[in-house]
Motif scaffolding. Sequence first.
Motif, PDB file in Angstrom:
ATOM      1  N   ILE A 167       0.835  -1.203   0.000  1.00 42.35           N
ATOM      2  CA  ILE A 167       0.000   0.000   0.000  1.00 42.35           C
ATOM      3  C   ILE A 167       0.871   1.254   0.000  1.00 42.35           C
ATOM      4  O   ILE A 167       0.568   2.237  -0.692  1.00 42.35           O
ATOM      5  CB  ILE A 167      -0.986  -0.023   1.181  1.00 42.35           C
ATOM      6  N   GLN A 168       1.965   1.229   0.738  1.00 43.59           N
ATOM      7  CA  GLN A 168       2.883   2.374   0.718  1.00 43.59           C
ATOM      8  C   GLN A 168       3.483   2.565  -0.674  1.00 43.59           C
ATOM      9  O   GLN A 168       3.646   3.698  -1.142  1.00 43.59           O
ATOM     10  CB  GLN A 168       3.990   2.189   1.757  1.00 43.59           C
TER      11      GLN A 168
ATOM     12  N   GLN B  93       0.822   4.072  -2.885  1.00 44.00           N
ATOM     13  CA  GLN B  93       0.675   5.499  -2.607  1.00 44.00           C
ATOM     14  C   GLN B  93       1.828   6.294  -3.239  1.00 44.00           C
ATOM     15  O   GLN B  93       1.608   7.340  -3.838  1.00 44.00           O
ATOM     16  CB  GLN B  93       0.628   5.760  -1.098  1.00 44.00           C
TER      17      GLN B  93
ATOM     18  N   TYR C 179      -3.477   6.176  -5.779  1.00 50.50           N
ATOM     19  CA  TYR C 179      -4.644   6.696  -5.054  1.00 50.50           C
ATOM     20  C   TYR C 179      -4.873   8.186  -5.316  1.00 50.50           C
ATOM     21  O   TYR C 179      -5.775   8.783  -4.739  1.00 50.50           O
ATOM     22  CB  TYR C 179      -4.478   6.456  -3.550  1.00 50.50           C
TER      23      TYR C 179
ATOM     24  N   LYS D  57      -6.975   1.142   0.707  1.00 51.81           N
ATOM     25  CA  LYS D  57      -5.848   1.361   1.619  1.00 51.81           C
ATOM     26  C   LYS D  57      -6.094   0.753   2.991  1.00 51.81           C
ATOM     27  O   LYS D  57      -5.154   0.380   3.682  1.00 51.81           O
ATOM     28  CB  LYS D  57      -5.566   2.859   1.771  1.00 51.81           C
ATOM     29  N   THR D  58      -7.359   0.654   3.379  1.00 52.11           N
ATOM     30  CA  THR D  58      -7.675   0.136   4.719  1.00 52.11           C
ATOM     31  C   THR D  58      -8.524  -1.135   4.689  1.00 52.11           C
ATOM     32  O   THR D  58      -8.845  -1.681   5.741  1.00 52.11           O
ATOM     33  CB  THR D  58      -8.430   1.205   5.534  1.00 52.11           C
TER      34      THR D  58
END
Length: 149
Positions: free
Chosen positions: A93-94, A97, A102, A119-120
């Motif tokens: 996810i990092q 990003q 995103y 992301k969550t």
Amino acid sequence: MITEGTQQVLSVLYPLYKDEVYKRREQMMRLTAFGSSGLIAMIFSLLLSSLNSRLSLPAALLLGLTALIWCGLFCGLILQQQYRHRLAKQVLIQLEQALGFYEDGLFIERQPLYPGKWKTAWLTDRTGTFYLSSLCTLTGIFLLALLLT
């Protein structure tokens, strides 16, 4: 904006971590399937055996302990894979990003490539609980069958 060198590093790392996330998930499924198969084989062996009505107390305790150890072993291995899966997912996810997946308008006009909820979403993933509960349920069924024979 990120530099071209950083972009290249991120582009190399992204598929590696994406693959790692999938491998860990697949490994959890395989461990669940193998552990469940062993427990199902124990249940059928116990129920179909002509010796099951003649099990002594020490033999029954040994079989019960074996099933509990089997379940505990596979639950521990699944938890280990789940932990590694979550770490890889966080890094993935990092990377997403950093690559701008995103961000609005970077790839598609006025919208992000990936929805923000992705992301969550992994935080509410309950498949690990399902894997563990299926093994524990089968162990409980085996112990119940052991008690009733």
